[in-house]
Motif scaffolding. Structure first.
Motif, short mmCIF file in Angstrom:
data_model
loop_
_atom_site.label_atom_id
_atom_site.label_comp_id
_atom_site.label_asym_id
_atom_site.label_seq_id
_atom_site.Cartn_x
_atom_site.Cartn_y
_atom_site.Cartn_z
N ALA A 1 0.82 -1.20 0.00
CA ALA A 1 0.00 0.00 0.00
C ALA A 1 0.86 1.26 0.00
O ALA A 1 0.56 2.24 -0.70
N LEU A 2 1.95 1.22 0.78
CA LEU A 2 2.86 2.37 0.80
C LEU A 2 3.51 2.58 -0.56
O LEU A 2 3.64 3.72 -1.04
N ALA A 3 3.94 1.50 -1.17
CA ALA A 3 4.57 1.61 -2.49
C ALA A 3 3.59 2.15 -3.52
O ALA A 3 3.94 2.96 -4.39
N GLN A 4 2.34 1.70 -3.41
CA GLN A 4 1.32 2.16 -4.34
C GLN A 4 1.08 3.67 -4.20
O GLN A 4 0.80 4.36 -5.19
N SER A 5 1.23 4.18 -2.97
CA SER A 5 1.01 5.62 -2.76
C SER A 5 2.19 6.46 -3.24
O SER A 5 2.10 7.69 -3.32
N GLY A 6 3.36 5.83 -3.53
CA GLY A 6 4.50 6.55 -4.05
C GLY A 6 5.49 7.03 -3.02
O GLY A 6 6.46 7.71 -3.36
N LEU A 7 5.30 6.68 -1.73
CA LEU A 7 6.22 7.10 -0.65
C LEU A 7 6.54 8.59 -0.76
O LEU A 7 7.69 9.02 -0.85
N LYS A 8 5.50 9.41 -0.69
CA LYS A 8 5.64 10.83 -1.02
C LYS A 8 6.25 11.67 0.09
O LYS A 8 6.77 12.76 -0.16
N VAL B 1 8.43 11.91 4.13
CA VAL B 1 9.47 11.28 4.94
C VAL B 1 8.88 10.24 5.87
O VAL B 1 9.46 9.17 6.09
N ALA B 2 7.71 10.52 6.42
CA ALA B 2 7.09 9.59 7.35
C ALA B 2 6.78 8.26 6.67
O ALA B 2 7.03 7.18 7.25
N GLN B 3 6.27 8.31 5.44
CA GLN B 3 5.98 7.07 4.73
C GLN B 3 7.26 6.31 4.42
O GLN B 3 7.33 5.08 4.53
N GLN B 4 8.31 7.04 4.04
CA GLN B 4 9.59 6.39 3.73
C GLN B 4 10.17 5.72 4.98
O GLN B 4 10.67 4.59 4.92
N GLN B 5 10.10 6.42 6.12
CA GLN B 5 10.62 5.86 7.36
C GLN B 5 9.82 4.62 7.76
O GLN B 5 10.38 3.62 8.20
N ARG B 6 8.52 4.70 7.59
CA ARG B 6 7.67 3.55 7.93
C ARG B 6 8.03 2.36 7.06
O ARG B 6 8.10 1.22 7.54
N TYR B 7 8.25 2.60 5.79
CA TYR B 7 8.59 1.50 4.87
C TYR B 7 9.89 0.83 5.30
O TYR B 7 10.02 -0.40 5.28
N GLN B 8 10.88 1.64 5.70
CA GLN B 8 12.16 1.09 6.13
C GLN B 8 12.01 0.28 7.42
O GLN B 8 12.62 -0.80 7.57
N ASP B 9 11.22 0.78 8.36
CA ASP B 9 10.99 0.03 9.60
C ASP B 9 10.33 -1.31 9.31
O ASP B 9 10.69 -2.34 9.90
N LEU B 10 9.38 -1.29 8.41
CA LEU B 10 8.71 -2.54 8.05
C LEU B 10 9.68 -3.51 7.38
O LEU B 10 9.62 -4.72 7.62
N SER B 11 10.57 -2.99 6.56
CA SER B 11 11.53 -3.86 5.88
C SER B 11 12.46 -4.54 6.88
O SER B 11 12.78 -5.73 6.74
N ARG B 12 12.90 -3.80 7.89
CA ARG B 12 13.77 -4.40 8.90
C ARG B 12 13.03 -5.50 9.67
O ARG B 12 13.59 -6.57 9.92
N ARG B 13 11.79 -5.21 10.05
CA ARG B 13 11.03 -6.22 10.78
C ARG B 13 10.76 -7.43 9.90
O ARG B 13 10.81 -8.58 10.36
N ARG B 14 10.53 -7.20 8.62
CA ARG B 14 10.26 -8.30 7.69
C ARG B 14 11.48 -9.21 7.56
O ARG B 14 11.35 -10.44 7.54
#
Length: 671
Positions: A637-644, A646-659
């Motif tokens: 969903a974040l990728a679909q929104s375009g990571l527009k 900083v908050a979305q980008q940071q969230r995506y990175q946190d999720l990647s680490r947990r994944r």
């Protein structure tokens, strides 16, 4: 009321194997014990008792439950009686919930009234039996009907006598109000009294525990009505009772089915010819309460009616009462005798072999329903087929979700020239409309009620889930949240392998903990139980102790996971009830609720499975996979929104680490 905490403590102390073993001969069969089912006739054992999960299940008739349930179903004890019996066997005293002096006084009065009613009825019964022995006229009538003294004694038949005040000879105080309350005496408007039953053969009516609760009388001279029942009393309600059920219990087990007829004489007449499995409705249409009792007695029921129009109308009403209770292991059939015969006269004229042959040819419920619908509409034209669907839709909607329903719907679809998918769409529209009407009625009823008190505090895990659920609906976590009008009702996908549940569209229980047991139900939509949800449900049913180790992070994952409402409800039930094994969970579930259906359906599967070596590891792994799926969905969903931002980008990175941590095998435990 008996506190729930005591029920759970009692179930933890008694052993279902010991309780069942008093009535059923059990032998070892792997991890469980096997025996011949006491609830239906069988030659090969299909009745299983689990000492570890503390419940029994019959794979033949579907009977299942705990030690308490077994005593209720097998001995006819009430719930309090069963609890007190078990408590006495392990040296416990049943605590009663605090009651005011006024409540205790009312309870005492009610018990005294019941005892007095039973004593009065038994006194009248002894009088009627004695009068029969001294009445040549009544004896000649019974002999003329082909009845022997043995059958008359087995059913306790009596004779009312012809006197207007015959009971005055056994009740010195004929003016006692209890005689009117018991239905034995009628008081006229001018105050004069006379016996209700005169010039009648008397049939004592007993409940499932063998207690005398009323009478039926068959007139042997001229007069109306031919059959007369006791009026409604505190002990007797003809819409709930079946004549002969107590006397025929052994015959029902030996014959493997229960035969439902319309009159007392049919029951005793069939017994005279060796068919001791008949019961009779008491001059009223078959009710859902009747059907429930019939299906507790046997999973095969045959209704016998006259073949005339009135008989077929009565059969149709019985069919409607049966539909909501049809299971895959249930057989309901209809026997239509020639219009000039009832079962008693038919077996007297043609013999028991001919009657048994007629029983073998009884038509199935599905065939009767389809033929009756076809006879009411012209199926050779579109208008008639549409009208047929319109009439059938509410009937089919009452069926539980099971294989029987699928088979019946497909047969009906062929009859009205529709595909199963087309019919399914029309039926879904009918169910949605019916659900909306029920919800509107419930809301109107609720709007007239005073506000309910807040639910009491729940134990830790259930309390945390209640808080989350409340906040999810925008309410305070500390307040009891009213159920929304269209809450999420679990629906079990018929294509879902290994989920043999007989599911009606029962609306889901609202809330958690204390709310869970007493919440009202409304209309609902449907969703399927996924394989992951089933895995979690199985783990919790087999190991309720897993709930004690749940942390906040796991509860958060379960809250976010799709199709996990039943899992959350089961966690709340286990936490609030303190259940320690599967049988205790089943006992704690509200009768008729979604959870009770799930526990009943999955219980046999859990019973047949070997205990896992490390259920906690299985649970953690399942939660890890759910969290992975949630992370992947959020990243997409974040990728679909375009990571527009900083908050979305940071969230995506946190999720990647947990994944990465989770995909590495769960290097960090889900807390």
């Amino acid at each position: 009321m008996i506190p729930e905490s005591f029920i759970q403590d009692l179930l933890a102390r008694v052993d279902v194997v010991d309780v069942v073993g008093r009535y059923v001969q059990l032998r070892k069969g792997g991890a469980n014990l096997l025996g011949l089912c006491p609830f239906h006739n069988e030659k090969t054992p299909s009745f299983t008792v689990s000492p570890t999960k503390q419940f029994y299940h019959c794979f033949g008739c579907g009977a299942h439950g705990t030690a308490i349930t077994f005593l209720i179903e097998h001995t006819g004890a009430s719930f309090p009686e069963a609890v007190r019996t078990l408590a006495a066997s392990v040296g416990l005293t049943v605590p009663e919930a605090p009651r005011t002096p006024r409540q205790r006084q009312l309870d005492k009065q009610r018990k005294q009234e019941v005892t007095q009613h039973e004593q009065v009825l038994e006194t009248a019964q002894r009088h009627y039996v004695a009068r029969l022995k001294s009445s040549p006229r009544a004896i000649d009538y019974l002999k003329g009907r082909g009845l022997s003294g043995e059958i008359a004694a087995r059913f306790g038949l009596g004779w009312s006598g012809e006197d207007r005040r015959g009971l005055a000879t056994v009740f010195p105080d004929y003016e006692d109000p209890m005689l009117v309350e018991c239905g034995l005496v009628i008081e006229a408007e001018d105050g004069r009294r006379y016996d209700r039953f005169r010039e009648r053969i008397m049939f004592p009516i007993r409940n499932a525990r063998g207690k005398l609760i009323g009478f039926g009388g068959r007139i042997i001279g001229k007069g109306e009505p031919k059959y007369l029942n006791s009026p409604e009393t505190p002990l007797f309600s003809k819409g709930r009772e079946l004549y002969g059920l107590w006397e025929s219990r052994a015959g029902i087990r030996s014959e493997g089915c229960v035969l439902v007829v319309e009159g007392y004489m049919d029951v005793v007449g069939l017994a005279q010819h060796g068919l001791s499995n008949a019961v009779a409705t008491l001059g009223t249409a078959t009710t859902p309460e009747h059907v429930q009792k019939l299906l507790r007695a046997s999973n095969k029921v045959i209704f016998s009616y006259d073949g005339d129009a009135a008989g077929r109308r009565a059969a149709w009403r019985a069919l409607q009462a049966c539909l909501p209770l049809m299971r895959d292991d249930v057989s309901v059939r209809f026997l239509f005798l020639p219009a000039e015969h009832d079962p008693d006269s038919y077996i007297a004229a043609y013999g028991d072999k001919a009657f048994r042959a007629a029983l073998d040819d009884a038509v199935s419920l599905s065939r009767f329903m389809l033929d009756e619908l076809a006879a009411r509409h012209r199926l050779d034209e579109a208008e008639g087929r549409a009208a047929c669907v319109h009439e059938a839709a509410p009937l089919l909607a009452t069926l539980p979700q099971n294989a029987y329903r699928l088979q019946l719907e497909r047969e009906f679809a062929r009859q009205v020239l529709l595909t199963p998918e087309e019919l399914g769409g029309l039926l879904e529209q009918a169910r949605a409309a019916a659900g909306a009407r029920e919800a509107a009625m419930a809301l109107r009823a609720d709007s007239r009620r005073p506000g309910a008190a807040a639910a009491p505090a729940a134990p830790s895990t259930a309390g945390r889930m209640l808080a989350r659920e409340a906040s999810r609906h925008g309410a305070s976590a500390s307040a009891a949240t009213p159920e929304p009008p269209f809450d999420d009702t679990p629906w079990f996908d018929s294509q879902d392998e290994g989920m043999p549940l007989a599911d009606t569209h029962m609306p889901s229980a609202a809330g958690f903990g204390a709310q869970h047991r007493g919440a009202r139900r409304g209309a609902s939509t449907r969703h399927s139980v996924t394989p992951m949800a089933k895995q979690l449900l199985r783990l919790l049913i087999a190991h309720p102790g897993l709930v004690a180790g749940l942390g906040d992070q796991q509860l958060e994952i379960l809250e976010r996971g799709p199709h996990l409402k039943l899992v959350r409800d089961l966690i709340a039930l286990a936490a609030s009830s303190g259940a320690r094994h599967a049988g205790a969970l089943l006992q704690a579930a509200e009768p008729g609720s979604d959870l009770e259906q799930v526990l009943s359906g999955l219980g046999p599967q859990v019973l047949a499975e070997e205990d896992l070596p490390d259920p906690q590891a299985e649970w953690n792994d399942a939660l890890r996979r759910i969290e992975l799926d949630l992370i992947k969905a959020e990243q997409a969903a974040l990728a679909q929104s375009g990571l527009k931002d900083v908050a979305q980008q940071q969230r995506y990175q946190d999720l990647s680490r947990r994944r990465l941590q989770l995909e590495a095998g769960g290097s960090r435990k889900v807390l």
